[in-house]
Design an enzyme around this catalytic site. Structure first.
Site, mmCIF file in Angstrom:
data_model
loop_
_atom_site.group_PDB
_atom_site.id
_atom_site.type_symbol
_atom_site.label_atom_id
_atom_site.label_comp_id
_atom_site.label_asym_id
_atom_site.label_seq_id
_atom_site.Cartn_x
_atom_site.Cartn_y
_atom_site.Cartn_z
ATOM 1 N N HIS A 1 -101.059 -75.777 8.476
ATOM 2 C CA HIS A 1 -102.326 -75.460 7.821
ATOM 3 C C HIS A 1 -102.695 -76.385 6.663
ATOM 4 O O HIS A 1 -103.840 -76.416 6.244
ATOM 5 C CB HIS A 1 -102.296 -74.007 7.326
ATOM 6 C CG HIS A 1 -101.099 -73.697 6.490
ATOM 7 N ND1 HIS A 1 -99.899 -73.312 7.061
ATOM 8 C CD2 HIS A 1 -100.892 -73.730 5.163
ATOM 9 C CE1 HIS A 1 -99.011 -73.112 6.100
ATOM 10 N NE2 HIS A 1 -99.592 -73.360 4.938
ATOM 11 N N CYS B 1 -97.267 -81.666 6.830
ATOM 12 C CA CYS B 1 -97.250 -80.343 6.218
ATOM 13 C C CYS B 1 -97.486 -80.531 4.725
ATOM 14 O O CYS B 1 -97.725 -81.653 4.273
ATOM 15 C CB CYS B 1 -95.976 -79.549 6.526
ATOM 16 S SG CYS B 1 -94.475 -80.027 5.656
ATOM 17 N N GLY B 2 -97.434 -79.469 3.963
ATOM 18 C CA GLY B 2 -97.768 -79.561 2.548
ATOM 19 C C GLY B 2 -96.929 -80.566 1.787
ATOM 20 O O GLY B 2 -97.447 -81.463 1.133
ATOM 21 N N HIS C 1 -86.304 -100.883 7.987
ATOM 22 C CA HIS C 1 -84.886 -100.694 7.687
ATOM 23 C C HIS C 1 -84.249 -99.520 8.417
ATOM 24 O O HIS C 1 -83.037 -99.519 8.628
ATOM 25 C CB HIS C 1 -84.681 -100.495 6.189
ATOM 26 C CG HIS C 1 -84.982 -101.722 5.393
ATOM 27 N ND1 HIS C 1 -84.721 -101.801 4.041
ATOM 28 C CD2 HIS C 1 -85.537 -102.907 5.729
ATOM 29 C CE1 HIS C 1 -85.091 -102.987 3.590
ATOM 30 N NE2 HIS C 1 -85.601 -103.678 4.596
#
Length: 142
Positions: A9, A65-66, A98
């Site tokens: 969300h 995501c957050g 890397h």
């Protein structure tokens, strides 16, 4: 090139901008993310992306995501997945150069949409350097 993307969300606006950019460049995109800001559980969107990458159904994955942490932890449970939490394009480049990262994890609450699009472009356009880094990457898997 095939890309899988998933978000919770915190990331629908990010996903839309990234998908629009990818499709404009001719990438094939599989979308597992939510399109709303109604609360959902990030593992439900991270696992399908990681599965696609681990099984070779996607060349790369993008997860959002957050904080970027929870969904990265979820993805990294899958063998053959190296999900890297990135918050600036330089980190995205190093994750590829890397670490041979194959999934970029974006923290929506700590980056702008424009930064996220730029990081994805950098991530997808940066090659793994191999060499001394290959030995280290080989040691990641148990």
């Amino acid at each position: 090139m095939k890309i899988s993307i998933g978000n919770d969300h915190a990331g629908p606006d990010y996903k839309k901008a990234i998908v629009d950019m990818l499709q404009a460049k001719g990438y094939e995109v599989t979308n597992y993310g939510t399109d709303t800001t109604a609360s959902v559980d990030y593992p439900d969107f991270g696992h399908p992306v990681a599965t696609d990458v681990a099984e070779g159904k996607a060349d790369f994955g993008i997860i959002i995501c957050g904080s970027g942490n929870g969904i990265a932890m979820t993805a990294n449970k899958h063998q053959k997945v190296r999900a890297a939490l990135c918050w600036m394009k330089e980190i995205a480049a190093l994750a590829r150069q890397h670490n041979d990262a194959n999934i970029i994890s974006i923290p929506a609450r700590y980056t702008s949409v424009a930064q996220a699009v730029e990081m994805v472009e950098t991530f997808l356009n940066t090659d793994f350097e191999g060499g001394r880094h290959q030995n280290r990457v080989d040691k990641i898997s148990c």
